[in-house]
Design an enzyme around this catalytic site. Structure first.
Site, mmCIF file in Angstrom:
data_model
loop_
_atom_site.group_PDB
_atom_site.id
_atom_site.type_symbol
_atom_site.label_atom_id
_atom_site.label_comp_id
_atom_site.label_asym_id
_atom_site.label_seq_id
_atom_site.Cartn_x
_atom_site.Cartn_y
_atom_site.Cartn_z
ATOM 1 N N GLY A 16 -22.407 -9.630 -30.756
ATOM 2 C CA GLY A 16 -22.077 -9.120 -32.091
ATOM 3 C C GLY A 16 -20.743 -9.665 -32.574
ATOM 4 O O GLY A 16 -20.024 -8.998 -33.317
ATOM 5 N N GLY A 17 -20.422 -10.878 -32.157
ATOM 6 C CA GLY A 17 -19.102 -11.445 -32.474
ATOM 7 C C GLY A 17 -19.016 -12.106 -33.847
ATOM 8 O O GLY A 17 -17.960 -12.605 -34.213
ATOM 9 N N LEU A 21 -15.891 -5.681 -36.049
ATOM 10 C CA LEU A 21 -14.884 -5.538 -34.992
ATOM 11 C C LEU A 21 -15.024 -6.638 -33.943
ATOM 12 O O LEU A 21 -14.037 -7.065 -33.348
ATOM 13 C CB LEU A 21 -15.008 -4.158 -34.333
ATOM 14 N N ASP A 67 -30.771 -12.345 -29.557
ATOM 15 C CA ASP A 67 -31.108 -10.933 -29.719
ATOM 16 C C ASP A 67 -31.042 -10.331 -28.318
ATOM 17 O O ASP A 67 -31.901 -10.619 -27.480
ATOM 18 C CB ASP A 67 -32.514 -10.805 -30.319
ATOM 19 N N PHE A 98 -27.809 4.299 -36.802
ATOM 20 C CA PHE A 98 -27.909 4.805 -38.174
ATOM 21 C C PHE A 98 -27.921 6.322 -38.100
ATOM 22 O O PHE A 98 -28.229 6.901 -37.054
ATOM 23 C CB PHE A 98 -29.153 4.262 -38.898
ATOM 24 N N SER A 106 -38.973 8.108 -35.362
ATOM 25 C CA SER A 106 -40.193 7.705 -34.646
ATOM 26 C C SER A 106 -39.765 7.152 -33.285
ATOM 27 O O SER A 106 -38.585 6.885 -33.058
ATOM 28 C CB SER A 106 -40.922 6.602 -35.425
ATOM 29 N N TYR A 148 -18.503 10.065 -28.360
ATOM 30 C CA TYR A 148 -19.691 10.922 -28.198
ATOM 31 C C TYR A 148 -20.588 10.447 -27.047
ATOM 32 O O TYR A 148 -21.655 11.011 -26.813
ATOM 33 C CB TYR A 148 -20.433 11.157 -29.525
HETATM 34 N N1 COA Z 1 -33.732 6.511 -40.353
HETATM 35 C C1 COA Z 1 -34.872 6.699 -39.640
HETATM 36 N N2 COA Z 1 -35.563 5.682 -39.051
HETATM 37 C C2 COA Z 1 -35.072 4.432 -39.206
HETATM 38 C C3 COA Z 1 -33.876 4.168 -39.903
HETATM 39 C C4 COA Z 1 -33.207 5.269 -40.506
HETATM 40 N N3 COA Z 1 -32.071 5.099 -41.185
HETATM 41 N N4 COA Z 1 -33.644 2.831 -39.854
HETATM 42 C C5 COA Z 1 -34.648 2.283 -39.140
HETATM 43 N N5 COA Z 1 -35.494 3.259 -38.742
HETATM 44 C C6 COA Z 1 -36.721 3.076 -37.991
HETATM 45 C C7 COA Z 1 -37.729 2.258 -38.777
HETATM 46 O O1 COA Z 1 -38.412 3.054 -39.727
HETATM 47 C C8 COA Z 1 -38.620 1.759 -37.642
HETATM 48 O O2 COA Z 1 -39.494 2.754 -37.207
HETATM 49 P P1 COA Z 1 -41.072 2.761 -37.669
HETATM 50 O O3 COA Z 1 -41.603 1.421 -37.294
HETATM 51 O O4 COA Z 1 -41.646 3.890 -36.884
HETATM 52 O O5 COA Z 1 -41.038 3.004 -39.171
HETATM 53 C C9 COA Z 1 -37.654 1.576 -36.498
HETATM 54 O O6 COA Z 1 -36.481 2.326 -36.816
HETATM 55 C C10 COA Z 1 -37.252 0.140 -36.321
HETATM 56 O O7 COA Z 1 -36.775 -0.340 -37.572
HETATM 57 P P2 COA Z 1 -36.529 -1.873 -37.830
HETATM 58 O O8 COA Z 1 -35.886 -2.024 -39.167
HETATM 59 O O9 COA Z 1 -37.768 -2.639 -37.541
HETATM 60 O O10 COA Z 1 -35.491 -2.170 -36.640
HETATM 61 P P3 COA Z 1 -34.658 -3.433 -36.390
HETATM 62 O O11 COA Z 1 -34.810 -3.710 -34.971
HETATM 63 O O12 COA Z 1 -34.876 -4.519 -37.366
HETATM 64 O O13 COA Z 1 -33.183 -2.871 -36.716
HETATM 65 C C11 COA Z 1 -31.559 -1.192 -36.504
HETATM 66 C C12 COA Z 1 -32.429 -2.174 -35.791
HETATM 67 C C13 COA Z 1 -32.475 -0.141 -37.042
HETATM 68 C C14 COA Z 1 -30.602 -0.575 -35.524
HETATM 69 C C15 COA Z 1 -30.792 -1.862 -37.680
HETATM 70 O O14 COA Z 1 -30.031 -0.899 -38.367
HETATM 71 C C16 COA Z 1 -29.901 -2.970 -37.205
HETATM 72 O O15 COA Z 1 -30.373 -4.054 -36.913
HETATM 73 N N6 COA Z 1 -28.588 -2.748 -37.089
HETATM 74 C C17 COA Z 1 -27.694 -3.746 -36.492
HETATM 75 C C18 COA Z 1 -26.289 -3.477 -36.752
HETATM 76 C C19 COA Z 1 -25.876 -2.104 -36.425
HETATM 77 O O16 COA Z 1 -26.597 -1.136 -36.541
HETATM 78 N N7 COA Z 1 -24.641 -2.001 -36.005
HETATM 79 C C20 COA Z 1 -24.088 -0.748 -35.637
HETATM 80 C C21 COA Z 1 -23.184 -0.272 -36.667
HETATM 81 S S1 COA Z 1 -22.477 1.251 -36.142
#
Ligand code: COA
Length: 281
Positions: A16-17, A21, A67, A98, A106, A148
Protein backbone atom coordinates in the site's frame (compact mmCIF):
# COMPACT_ATOMS: atom_id res chain seq x y z
CA UNK A 1 15.19 14.31 14.36
CA UNK A 2 17.34 11.61 12.74
CA UNK A 3 20.74 11.62 11.05
CA UNK A 4 20.37 11.44 7.29
CA UNK A 5 21.98 7.98 6.87
CA UNK A 6 19.84 6.29 9.53
CA UNK A 7 18.36 3.76 7.07
CA UNK A 8 21.31 3.64 4.67
CA UNK A 9 21.79 0.24 2.98
CA UNK A 10 18.32 -0.92 4.05
CA UNK A 11 15.88 -2.17 1.43
CA UNK A 12 12.31 -1.85 2.63
CA UNK A 13 9.09 -3.07 0.99
CA UNK A 14 5.89 -1.19 1.84
CA UNK A 15 2.52 -2.67 0.93
CA UNK A 16 0.00 0.00 0.00
CA UNK A 17 2.97 2.29 -0.58
CA UNK A 18 1.43 4.17 -3.50
CA UNK A 19 -0.86 6.41 -1.51
CA UNK A 20 -1.62 7.88 1.91
CA UNK A 21 0.40 6.94 4.97
CA UNK A 22 2.31 4.23 3.05
CA UNK A 23 3.52 6.79 0.51
CA UNK A 24 4.53 9.17 3.27
CA UNK A 25 6.52 6.45 5.03
CA UNK A 26 8.23 5.63 1.72
CA UNK A 27 9.26 9.27 1.31
CA UNK A 28 10.65 9.45 4.87
CA UNK A 29 12.58 6.16 4.55
CA UNK A 30 14.12 7.40 1.29
CA UNK A 31 15.10 10.72 2.89
CA UNK A 32 16.88 8.65 5.55
CA UNK A 33 18.84 6.69 2.95
CA UNK A 34 16.74 3.54 2.42
CA UNK A 35 15.95 1.92 -0.92
CA UNK A 36 12.22 1.32 -1.16
CA UNK A 37 9.91 -1.07 -3.01
CA UNK A 38 6.25 -0.05 -3.06
CA UNK A 39 3.42 -2.49 -3.78
CA UNK A 40 -0.24 -1.90 -4.49
CA UNK A 41 -3.03 -2.94 -6.79
CA UNK A 42 -2.89 -0.01 -9.22
CA UNK A 43 0.24 0.14 -11.37
CA UNK A 44 -0.43 3.70 -12.61
CA UNK A 45 -0.59 4.98 -9.02
CA UNK A 46 2.63 3.18 -8.06
CA UNK A 47 4.46 4.47 -11.10
CA UNK A 48 3.42 8.06 -10.44
CA UNK A 49 4.35 7.85 -6.75
CA UNK A 50 7.73 6.28 -7.55
CA UNK A 51 8.53 9.08 -10.02
CA UNK A 52 7.42 11.74 -7.55
CA UNK A 53 9.39 10.37 -4.59
CA UNK A 54 12.53 9.69 -6.62
CA UNK A 55 12.44 13.31 -7.83
CA UNK A 56 11.85 14.71 -4.34
CA UNK A 57 14.40 12.66 -2.43
CA UNK A 58 16.92 11.45 -5.02
CA UNK A 59 16.59 8.00 -3.41
CA UNK A 60 16.11 4.55 -4.96
CA UNK A 61 12.56 3.29 -5.44
CA UNK A 62 10.91 0.55 -7.49
CA UNK A 63 7.35 -0.70 -7.66
CA UNK A 64 5.51 -3.98 -8.11
CA UNK A 65 1.79 -4.25 -8.78
CA UNK A 66 0.43 -6.75 -6.25
CA UNK A 67 -2.84 -7.79 -4.67
CA UNK A 68 -1.70 -9.19 -1.32
CA UNK A 69 -4.89 -11.30 -1.06
CA UNK A 70 -3.45 -13.60 -3.72
CA UNK A 71 -0.85 -15.93 -2.13
CA UNK A 72 0.57 -17.04 -5.48
CA UNK A 73 1.02 -13.44 -6.60
CA UNK A 74 2.72 -12.68 -3.27
CA UNK A 75 5.14 -15.58 -3.75
CA UNK A 76 5.87 -14.63 -7.37
CA UNK A 77 6.35 -10.95 -6.56
CA UNK A 78 8.68 -11.57 -3.63
CA UNK A 79 10.75 -13.94 -5.77
CA UNK A 80 11.10 -11.10 -8.32
CA UNK A 81 11.95 -8.58 -5.58
CA UNK A 82 14.59 -10.94 -4.18
CA UNK A 83 16.08 -11.40 -7.67
CA UNK A 84 17.02 -7.71 -7.49
CA UNK A 85 18.45 -8.17 -3.99
CA UNK A 86 17.22 -9.25 -0.56
CA UNK A 87 14.88 -7.10 1.52
CA UNK A 88 15.88 -5.95 5.00
CA UNK A 89 12.38 -5.03 6.11
CA UNK A 90 8.70 -5.37 5.33
CA UNK A 91 6.02 -2.85 6.26
CA UNK A 92 2.53 -4.38 6.35
CA UNK A 93 0.66 -1.17 5.66
CA UNK A 94 -1.99 -2.14 3.08
CA UNK A 95 -5.46 -2.42 4.56
CA UNK A 96 -9.10 -2.59 3.63
CA UNK A 97 -11.87 -1.14 5.72
CA UNK A 98 -15.27 0.53 5.62
CA UNK A 99 -17.85 1.60 8.15
CA UNK A 100 -20.87 -0.68 8.30
CA UNK A 101 -23.42 -2.06 10.70
CA UNK A 102 -22.21 -5.60 11.16
CA UNK A 103 -25.62 -7.13 10.48
CA UNK A 104 -25.50 -5.54 7.00
CA UNK A 105 -22.32 -7.39 6.00
CA UNK A 106 -22.33 -10.32 3.59
CA UNK A 107 -19.72 -13.06 3.93
CA UNK A 108 -18.03 -11.56 0.89
CA UNK A 109 -17.79 -8.19 2.65
CA UNK A 110 -16.23 -9.87 5.70
CA UNK A 111 -13.75 -11.70 3.47
CA UNK A 112 -12.92 -8.55 1.47
CA UNK A 113 -11.51 -6.92 4.60
CA UNK A 114 -10.08 -9.93 6.48
CA UNK A 115 -8.38 -11.25 3.33
CA UNK A 116 -6.47 -7.99 2.90
CA UNK A 117 -5.69 -7.18 6.53
CA UNK A 118 -5.02 -10.60 8.03
CA UNK A 119 -4.28 -13.01 5.20
CA UNK A 120 -2.42 -10.48 3.05
CA UNK A 121 -0.17 -9.40 5.92
CA UNK A 122 0.47 -13.04 6.86
CA UNK A 123 1.30 -14.08 3.27
CA UNK A 124 3.79 -11.21 3.00
CA UNK A 125 5.34 -11.92 6.38
CA UNK A 126 5.74 -15.64 5.71
CA UNK A 127 7.28 -15.17 2.26
CA UNK A 128 9.84 -12.69 3.67
CA UNK A 129 10.48 -14.74 6.82
CA UNK A 130 11.14 -17.97 4.91
CA UNK A 131 13.74 -16.22 2.78
CA UNK A 132 15.45 -14.50 5.71
CA UNK A 133 15.63 -17.80 7.59
CA UNK A 134 16.94 -19.75 4.57
CA UNK A 135 19.60 -17.08 3.94
CA UNK A 136 20.38 -16.57 7.65
CA UNK A 137 19.76 -12.86 7.22
CA UNK A 138 18.33 -10.58 9.87
CA UNK A 139 14.83 -9.31 9.10
CA UNK A 140 12.37 -6.74 10.36
CA UNK A 141 8.57 -6.68 10.00
CA UNK A 142 6.55 -3.65 10.97
CA UNK A 143 2.76 -3.93 10.83
CA UNK A 144 0.35 -1.03 10.98
CA UNK A 145 -2.49 -2.08 13.27
CA UNK A 146 -4.89 0.02 15.36
CA UNK A 147 -5.85 0.43 19.00
CA UNK A 148 -9.11 -1.44 18.37
CA UNK A 149 -6.96 -4.53 17.71
CA UNK A 150 -7.21 -4.95 21.50
CA UNK A 151 -10.21 -2.82 22.52
CA UNK A 152 -12.41 -4.03 19.65
CA UNK A 153 -14.72 -1.58 17.90
CA UNK A 154 -18.25 -1.67 16.59
CA UNK A 155 -18.97 -0.83 12.95
CA UNK A 156 -15.53 -1.98 11.73
CA UNK A 157 -15.73 -5.55 13.01
CA UNK A 158 -13.93 -7.34 10.13
CA UNK A 159 -11.08 -4.84 10.41
CA UNK A 160 -10.92 -5.33 14.20
CA UNK A 161 -10.78 -9.11 13.73
CA UNK A 162 -8.06 -8.83 11.11
CA UNK A 163 -5.91 -6.33 13.02
CA UNK A 164 -6.19 -8.40 16.23
CA UNK A 165 -4.85 -11.33 14.20
CA UNK A 166 -1.94 -9.27 12.86
CA UNK A 167 -1.05 -8.22 16.40
CA UNK A 168 -1.17 -11.88 17.53
CA UNK A 169 1.09 -12.80 14.60
CA UNK A 170 3.51 -10.02 15.56
CA UNK A 171 3.81 -11.16 19.17
CA UNK A 172 3.93 -14.86 18.30
CA UNK A 173 6.59 -14.62 15.62
CA UNK A 174 8.66 -12.16 17.64
CA UNK A 175 9.31 -15.07 20.01
CA UNK A 176 9.52 -17.82 17.42
CA UNK A 177 11.79 -15.91 15.04
CA UNK A 178 13.74 -13.85 17.60
CA UNK A 179 16.54 -16.46 17.75
CA UNK A 180 16.83 -16.11 13.97
CA UNK A 181 17.42 -12.37 14.34
CA UNK A 182 14.06 -11.39 12.89
CA UNK A 183 12.19 -8.64 14.72
CA UNK A 184 8.46 -7.96 14.45
CA UNK A 185 6.76 -4.87 15.82
CA UNK A 186 3.55 -2.97 15.25
CA UNK A 187 2.33 0.61 15.33
CA UNK A 188 -1.22 1.47 16.39
CA UNK A 189 -2.04 4.88 14.91
CA UNK A 190 -5.01 6.99 15.96
CA UNK A 191 -6.48 9.70 13.75
CA UNK A 192 -4.16 10.39 10.81
CA UNK A 193 -6.38 11.87 8.12
CA UNK A 194 -5.97 10.47 4.60
CA UNK A 195 -8.35 10.63 1.66
CA UNK A 196 -8.56 6.81 1.43
CA UNK A 197 -9.44 6.18 5.06
CA UNK A 198 -11.63 9.21 5.69
CA UNK A 199 -13.81 8.65 2.62
CA UNK A 200 -14.54 5.09 3.79
CA UNK A 201 -14.80 5.64 7.52
CA UNK A 202 -16.12 9.15 8.14
CA UNK A 203 -19.03 9.81 5.85
CA UNK A 204 -19.86 13.28 7.30
CA UNK A 205 -17.61 16.34 7.81
CA UNK A 206 -18.79 16.90 11.40
CA UNK A 207 -17.84 13.27 12.21
CA UNK A 208 -14.34 13.81 10.80
CA UNK A 209 -13.71 16.85 12.98
CA UNK A 210 -15.01 15.14 16.12
CA UNK A 211 -12.94 12.04 15.36
CA UNK A 212 -9.73 13.99 14.79
CA UNK A 213 -9.96 16.04 18.00
CA UNK A 214 -11.33 13.27 20.26
CA UNK A 215 -8.08 12.77 22.16
CA UNK A 216 -6.38 14.51 25.09
CA UNK A 217 -4.02 16.38 22.76
CA UNK A 218 -7.02 17.69 20.82
CA UNK A 219 -5.62 17.32 17.31
CA UNK A 220 -5.08 14.85 14.49
CA UNK A 221 -1.73 13.17 13.96
CA UNK A 222 0.76 14.47 11.41
CA UNK A 223 1.74 11.71 8.92
CA UNK A 224 5.41 12.61 9.47
CA UNK A 225 5.03 11.73 13.17
CA UNK A 226 3.96 8.24 12.12
CA UNK A 227 6.70 7.96 9.49
CA UNK A 228 9.38 8.95 12.02
CA UNK A 229 8.18 6.32 14.50
CA UNK A 230 8.23 3.71 11.72
CA UNK A 231 11.76 4.80 10.72
CA UNK A 232 12.92 4.36 14.31
CA UNK A 233 11.41 0.87 14.59
CA UNK A 234 13.03 -0.15 11.30
CA UNK A 235 16.42 1.28 12.24
CA UNK A 236 19.16 -0.56 14.11
CA UNK A 237 18.71 1.97 16.94
CA UNK A 238 15.62 0.02 18.07
CA UNK A 239 17.44 -3.31 17.79
CA UNK A 240 16.34 -4.62 21.20
CA UNK A 241 12.61 -3.94 20.63
CA UNK A 242 10.56 -6.86 19.34
CA UNK A 243 7.00 -8.10 19.78
CA UNK A 244 5.95 -4.61 20.79
CA UNK A 245 3.09 -2.40 19.66
CA UNK A 246 3.62 1.34 19.92
CA UNK A 247 0.48 3.46 20.11
CA UNK A 248 0.54 6.89 18.47
CA UNK A 249 -2.93 8.33 19.00
CA UNK A 250 -2.62 11.43 21.22
CA UNK A 251 -3.90 9.38 24.17
CA UNK A 252 -7.24 8.65 22.45
CA UNK A 253 -7.83 5.05 23.45
CA UNK A 254 -6.74 5.55 27.06
CA UNK A 255 -9.05 8.53 27.42
CA UNK A 256 -11.95 6.32 26.38
CA UNK A 257 -10.83 3.51 28.69
CA UNK A 258 -10.18 5.29 32.03
CA UNK A 259 -13.34 4.97 34.09
CA UNK A 260 -13.17 8.48 35.60
CA UNK A 261 -11.81 10.40 32.63
CA UNK A 262 -15.33 11.80 32.16
CA UNK A 263 -14.39 14.17 34.99
CA UNK A 264 -12.67 16.41 32.43
CA UNK A 265 -16.23 17.72 31.90
CA UNK A 266 -16.40 19.14 35.45
CA UNK A 267 -16.16 22.92 35.91
CA UNK A 268 -13.86 24.77 38.35
CA UNK A 269 -16.94 25.27 40.51
CA UNK A 270 -17.68 21.53 40.53
CA UNK A 271 -14.09 20.87 41.67
CA UNK A 272 -14.36 23.49 44.44
CA UNK A 273 -17.60 21.90 45.63
CA UNK A 274 -15.92 18.51 45.79
CA UNK A 275 -13.26 19.70 48.25
CA UNK A 276 -13.97 19.08 51.93
CA UNK A 277 -15.50 22.17 53.57
CA UNK A 278 -13.30 23.87 56.17
CA UNK A 279 -14.79 23.52 59.65
CA UNK A 280 -15.68 26.91 61.31
CA UNK A 281 -13.28 27.98 64.08
N1 COA B 1 -20.84 -1.75 3.32
C1 COA B 1 -21.24 -3.04 3.23
N2 COA B 1 -20.70 -3.93 2.35
C2 COA B 1 -19.71 -3.48 1.55
C3 COA B 1 -19.22 -2.16 1.61
C4 COA B 1 -19.84 -1.27 2.53
N3 COA B 1 -19.43 -0.01 2.65
N4 COA B 1 -18.23 -2.03 0.70
C5 COA B 1 -18.09 -3.23 0.09
N5 COA B 1 -18.98 -4.10 0.62
C6 COA B 1 -19.18 -5.48 0.22
C7 COA B 1 -19.67 -5.56 -1.22
O1 COA B 1 -21.06 -5.31 -1.31
C8 COA B 1 -19.27 -7.00 -1.56
O2 COA B 1 -20.17 -7.91 -1.01
P1 COA B 1 -21.33 -8.62 -1.93
O3 COA B 1 -20.60 -9.24 -3.07
O4 COA B 1 -21.96 -9.60 -1.00
O5 COA B 1 -22.25 -7.48 -2.35
C9 COA B 1 -18.00 -7.20 -0.77
O6 COA B 1 -17.96 -6.18 0.23
C10 COA B 1 -16.78 -7.05 -1.63
O7 COA B 1 -16.86 -5.80 -2.30
P2 COA B 1 -15.89 -5.43 -3.49
O8 COA B 1 -16.13 -4.01 -3.86
O9 COA B 1 -15.98 -6.47 -4.55
O10 COA B 1 -14.48 -5.62 -2.74
P3 COA B 1 -13.08 -5.25 -3.23
O11 COA B 1 -12.25 -6.40 -2.94
O12 COA B 1 -13.04 -4.66 -4.59
O13 COA B 1 -12.75 -4.02 -2.24
C11 COA B 1 -12.75 -3.10 -0.08
C12 COA B 1 -12.27 -4.21 -0.96
C13 COA B 1 -14.22 -3.32 0.09
C14 COA B 1 -12.07 -3.20 1.26
C15 COA B 1 -12.51 -1.71 -0.73
O14 COA B 1 -13.03 -0.70 0.09
C16 COA B 1 -11.05 -1.46 -0.98
O15 COA B 1 -10.49 -1.99 -1.93
N6 COA B 1 -10.37 -0.67 -0.14
C17 COA B 1 -8.91 -0.51 -0.26
C18 COA B 1 -8.41 0.62 0.50
C19 COA B 1 -8.85 0.64 1.90
O16 COA B 1 -9.94 0.24 2.27
N7 COA B 1 -7.99 1.15 2.74
C20 COA B 1 -8.26 1.24 4.13
C21 COA B 1 -8.57 2.60 4.50
S1 COA B 1 -8.84 2.68 6.23
Amino acid sequence: MFVSGLLKDKRILITGGGTGLGKNMARRFMELGAGVVICGRREEVLKETAGELAGETGGGISWKPLDIRDPEAVERTLAEVWDDGPLDALVNNAAGNFLSRTEDLSHRALDAVVNIVLHGSAYMTLECGKRWIAERRPGNVLSIVTTYAWTGSGYVVPSAMGKAGVLAMTRSLAVEWGPKNIRLNAIAPGAFPTEGAWSRLLPREDLAEAFETRNPLGRAGDPDELANLAAYLLSDQSGFITGEVVTIDGGAWLSGAGQFNFASMLSDEDWQNLRPKKKDG
